[in-house]
Design a protein around this motif. Structure first.
Motif, short mmCIF file in Angstrom:
data_model
loop_
_atom_site.label_atom_id
_atom_site.label_comp_id
_atom_site.label_asym_id
_atom_site.label_seq_id
_atom_site.Cartn_x
_atom_site.Cartn_y
_atom_site.Cartn_z
N PHE A 139 0.84 -1.20 0.00
CA PHE A 139 0.00 0.00 0.00
C PHE A 139 0.87 1.25 0.00
CE2 PHE A 139 0.27 -1.92 4.26
CZ PHE A 139 1.01 -0.95 4.93
N LEU A 140 0.29 2.34 -0.46
CA LEU A 140 0.99 3.62 -0.51
C LEU A 140 1.16 4.16 0.91
CD1 LEU A 140 2.12 5.98 -2.20
CD2 LEU A 140 -0.23 6.88 -2.33
N THR A 141 2.36 4.65 1.22
CA THR A 141 2.65 5.21 2.53
C THR A 141 3.16 6.64 2.40
OG1 THR A 141 4.90 4.30 2.49
CG2 THR A 141 3.18 2.97 3.57
N ARG A 142 2.87 7.45 3.43
CA ARG A 142 3.38 8.82 3.52
C ARG A 142 3.61 9.18 4.99
NH1 ARG A 142 -1.25 10.88 -0.35
NH2 ARG A 142 -0.31 10.46 -2.38
N ASP A 143 4.52 10.12 5.19
CA ASP A 143 4.78 10.68 6.52
C ASP A 143 5.05 12.16 6.35
OD1 ASP A 143 5.39 11.07 9.18
OD2 ASP A 143 7.35 10.10 9.10
N LEU A 144 4.02 12.89 5.94
CA LEU A 144 4.18 14.30 5.57
C LEU A 144 4.76 15.12 6.72
CD1 LEU A 144 0.83 14.89 3.61
CD2 LEU A 144 3.03 14.02 2.75
N GLY A 145 5.90 15.72 6.48
CA GLY A 145 6.56 16.54 7.49
C GLY A 145 7.39 15.78 8.49
N ARG A 146 7.37 14.46 8.45
CA ARG A 146 8.12 13.58 9.37
C ARG A 146 7.71 13.83 10.82
NH1 ARG A 146 14.43 13.03 8.01
NH2 ARG A 146 14.45 14.75 9.49
N ALA A 147 6.68 13.12 11.26
CA ALA A 147 6.08 13.35 12.58
C ALA A 147 7.10 13.24 13.72
CB ALA A 147 4.93 12.37 12.80
N ARG A 148 7.98 12.25 13.67
CA ARG A 148 8.89 12.02 14.79
C ARG A 148 10.10 12.93 14.77
NH1 ARG A 148 9.12 5.39 15.48
NH2 ARG A 148 6.89 5.08 15.91
N ASN A 149 10.47 13.41 13.61
CA ASN A 149 11.65 14.28 13.48
C ASN A 149 11.34 15.32 12.42
OD1 ASN A 149 14.21 15.35 13.68
ND2 ASN A 149 15.18 13.76 12.44
N PRO A 150 10.49 16.31 12.75
CA PRO A 150 9.92 17.21 11.74
C PRO A 150 10.96 17.99 10.95
CG PRO A 150 8.73 17.39 13.81
CD PRO A 150 9.95 16.57 14.09
N ILE A 151 10.67 18.16 9.65
CA ILE A 151 11.45 19.04 8.80
C ILE A 151 10.47 19.91 8.02
CG2 ILE A 151 13.42 17.48 8.56
CD1 ILE A 151 12.34 16.70 5.80
N ASN A 152 10.98 20.99 7.47
CA ASN A 152 10.16 21.88 6.65
C ASN A 152 10.48 21.69 5.18
OD1 ASN A 152 8.90 23.21 8.86
ND2 ASN A 152 10.77 24.42 9.16
N LEU A 153 9.53 22.06 4.34
CA LEU A 153 9.77 22.06 2.90
C LEU A 153 10.75 23.16 2.52
CD1 LEU A 153 6.10 21.51 1.73
CD2 LEU A 153 8.01 19.99 1.18
N PRO A 154 11.44 23.02 1.40
CA PRO A 154 12.32 24.10 0.93
C PRO A 154 11.52 25.38 0.67
CG PRO A 154 12.69 22.07 -0.29
CD PRO A 154 11.46 21.85 0.51
N THR A 155 12.20 26.49 0.77
CA THR A 155 11.58 27.79 0.57
C THR A 155 11.96 28.39 -0.78
OG1 THR A 155 13.46 28.97 1.51
CG2 THR A 155 11.74 28.22 3.05
#
Length: 286
Positions: A139-155
């Motif tokens: 199945f398709l998986t995602r972890d948007l923003g990385r819940a356990r070790n958050p990062i931001n998208l590029p600016t």
């Protein structure tokens, strides 16, 4: 006739429906999984032997340009009104904004196994089984923003730093270079900041987007359409600069036979980076 690739946030309801429908049909026909397998076969890094055509290499940009074109051609064989939209991650930056809506790509993965449960590509809907990958997930998986070790998208500032560099690429033509547009866009950085631009987006999405099987997440195409748009913008800004290296580097720093020069064949296609520098007669961006 030149067709148009649009910002995904500007697609009409009908355009969203047709894009999703064409993707699902290409998947049903078995064509989609071949794109996944192709990407996995060419997912080769600095530490591996042989030719690097797709990653950690000057041909990162033309290789993925051609891959997106091939997928787009498959979509347009289903519905010739469909083109691949792009996701501007400098503007649509949250896990609930476009393209993470139920009528487009669906949302984040659930806690625990990170399985995507919403939208047309959710496994439980039966239309998006993972048949080719680098893990055992079906199945398709995602972890948007990385819940356990958050990062931001590029600016936008991150993109601008890449776009300002007037040189396409530099020796030794791999993931270690700190100069040149290609790697600043591809996004291999120093240990203190290991993921920039494109690479950071893959990390932010997480799940299936990590590694060679990243094509399994349809957002892959929207990400690479936006990367392709940046290459066009770089070309427009630096009109006297082109793809490098222009000629094979020979034995220089161990890159003999490991990278594709401007006029060399770009596997698996019978095209060269030179052939793919100008696509203005095929498509444009809105």
């Amino acid at each position: 006739m030149v067709y148009v690739r649009k910002n995904v946030s500007r697609l009409t309801a009908g355009e969203r429906r047709r894009f999703v429908g064409a993707l699902l049909e290409v998947k049903r026909r078995g064509e989609y999984d071949e794109f996944v397998r192709l990407h996995i076969r060419h997912f080769r890094g600095d530490g591996e032997r042989g030719l690097r055509a797709a990653h950690m290499t000057p041909s990162f940009l033309p290789w993925h340009r051609m891959l997106v074109l091939e997928l787009e051609n498959a979509l347009r064989r289903v519905d010739d009104s469909v083109t691949v939209p792009y996701w501007d991650w400098t503007r649509n930056r949250s896990a609930t904004s476009v393209p993470w809506t139920d009528d487009l790509l669906g949302g984040n993965g659930r806690r625990g196994d990170r399985q995507v449960m919403t939208g047309p590509f959710a496994y439980r809907n039966g239309r998006w089984p993972i048949r080719a990958g680098v893990t055992d997930d079906r199945f398709l998986t995602r972890d948007l923003g990385r819940a356990r070790n958050p990062i931001n998208l590029p600016t936008k500032a991150d993109l601008d730093r890449a776009l300002k560099d007037p040189v396409y690429d530099v020796s030794p033509w791999d993931s270690t270079v700190t100069k040149g547009f290609r790697n600043k866009m591809e996004g291999w950085g120093p240990d203190t900041n290991p993921w920039l631009n494109h690479n950071r987006v893959h990390r932010w999405v997480g799940g299936a987007m990590l590694g060679g099987g990243s094509v399994n997440d349809p957002v892959f195409w929207l990400v690479h359409a936006f990367v392709d748009l940046q290459w066009q913008r770089w070309q427009q800004r630096h009109r006297n600069h082109r793809y490098l290296p222009a000629r094979p580097p020979g034995g220089s720093r161990g890159q003999d036979g490991r990278i594709v020069a401007r006029h060399e064949r770009l596997p698996p296609w019978d095209l060269t980076p030179d052939d793919l520098e100008d696509v203005s007669e095929i498509y444009r961006y809105a």
